[in-house]
Design a protein around this motif. Structure first.
Motif, PDB file in Angstrom:
ATOM      1  N   SER A   4     -22.166  18.319  48.585  1.00 37.45           N
ATOM      2  CA  SER A   4     -22.204  19.473  47.896  1.00 37.45           C
ATOM      3  C   SER A   4     -21.541  19.331  46.386  1.00 37.45           C
ATOM      4  O   SER A   4     -21.653  19.643  45.390  1.00 37.45           O
ATOM      5  N   LEU A   5     -20.707  18.953  46.330  1.00 41.06           N
ATOM      6  CA  LEU A   5     -19.555  18.460  45.738  1.00 41.06           C
ATOM      7  C   LEU A   5     -19.657  17.823  44.618  1.00 41.06           C
ATOM      8  O   LEU A   5     -19.665  18.973  43.200  1.00 41.06           O
ATOM      9  N   ASN A   7     -22.710  17.592  43.734  1.00 42.84           N
ATOM     10  CA  ASN A   7     -24.301  17.892  43.148  1.00 42.84           C
ATOM     11  C   ASN A   7     -24.199  18.240  41.641  1.00 42.84           C
ATOM     12  O   ASN A   7     -22.623  18.517  40.775  1.00 42.84           O
ATOM     13  N   LYS A   9     -25.237  20.651  39.246  1.00 36.78           N
ATOM     14  CA  LYS A   9     -24.927  21.818  39.009  1.00 36.78           C
ATOM     15  C   LYS A   9     -23.311  21.816  39.304  1.00 36.78           C
ATOM     16  O   LYS A   9     -22.681  22.824  38.239  1.00 36.78           O
ATOM     17  N   VAL A  10     -23.050  22.034  40.153  1.00 36.84           N
ATOM     18  CA  VAL A  10     -21.567  21.350  40.536  1.00 36.84           C
ATOM     19  C   VAL A  10     -20.411  21.275  39.588  1.00 36.84           C
ATOM     20  O   VAL A  10     -19.403  21.477  38.160  1.00 36.84           O
ATOM     21  N   LEU A  11     -20.884  19.849  38.325  1.00 38.05           N
ATOM     22  CA  LEU A  11     -20.354  19.396  37.699  1.00 38.05           C
ATOM     23  C   LEU A  11     -20.484  20.080  36.514  1.00 38.05           C
ATOM     24  O   LEU A  11     -19.583  20.192  36.319  1.00 38.05           O
ATOM     25  N   ASN A  13     -21.110  23.106  35.720  1.00 36.09           N
ATOM     26  CA  ASN A  13     -20.131  24.074  35.649  1.00 36.09           C
ATOM     27  C   ASN A  13     -18.988  24.140  35.703  1.00 36.09           C
ATOM     28  O   ASN A  13     -17.754  24.456  34.917  1.00 36.09           O
ATOM     29  N   LEU A  14     -18.450  22.937  36.214  1.00 38.88           N
ATOM     30  CA  LEU A  14     -16.573  22.347  36.222  1.00 38.88           C
ATOM     31  C   LEU A  14     -16.293  22.344  34.839  1.00 38.88           C
ATOM     32  O   LEU A  14     -15.365  22.462  34.187  1.00 38.88           O
TER      33      LEU A  14
END
Length: 108
Positions: A4-5, A7, A9-11, A13-14
């Motif tokens: 999930s890290l 993913n 979407k996470v990247l 947002n980061l």
């Protein structure tokens, strides 16, 4: 958890959060340069050994503010003669900074 890290979407947002942080830091430093008049300095003229009236005229012409303070009386010097200047003559100060003049008083 590790899956999930990475993913997208996470990247995304980061990356957006890092971009916003860098942008805010850059804007803050640009605002500080403008607000503190960075790089806009006036040289302090040499007014030592001049009368206080001459010194005030020179400082007014240079656009500097001043504070006059009496020093200990010394009969070797003329009354109202400037004995010391702070900051030192030749140093550079920002607009609005008060120059302190130590003046020989008229009497004891």
């Amino acid at each position: 958890m590790l899956k999930s890290l990475f993913n997208w979407k996470v990247l995304l947002n980061l990356i957006v959060a890092i971009g916003v942080f860098v942008g805010l830091v850059w804007l803050t430093f640009r605002w500080l340069e403008y607000h503190t008049n960075h790089g806009q300095e006036i040289p302090v003229p040499n007014v030592v050994n001049k009368s206080v009236h001459e010194a005030i005229k020179i400082l007014d012409d240079a656009g500097l503010e001043y504070e006059v303070d009496s020093f200990k009386y010394d009969p070797k010097y003329r009354p109202f003669q400037v004995l010391q200047v702070y900051p030192a003559p030749g140093s550079r100060v920002k607009d609005g900074r008060a120059i302190q003049l130590k003046v020989n008083p008229r009497t004891w």
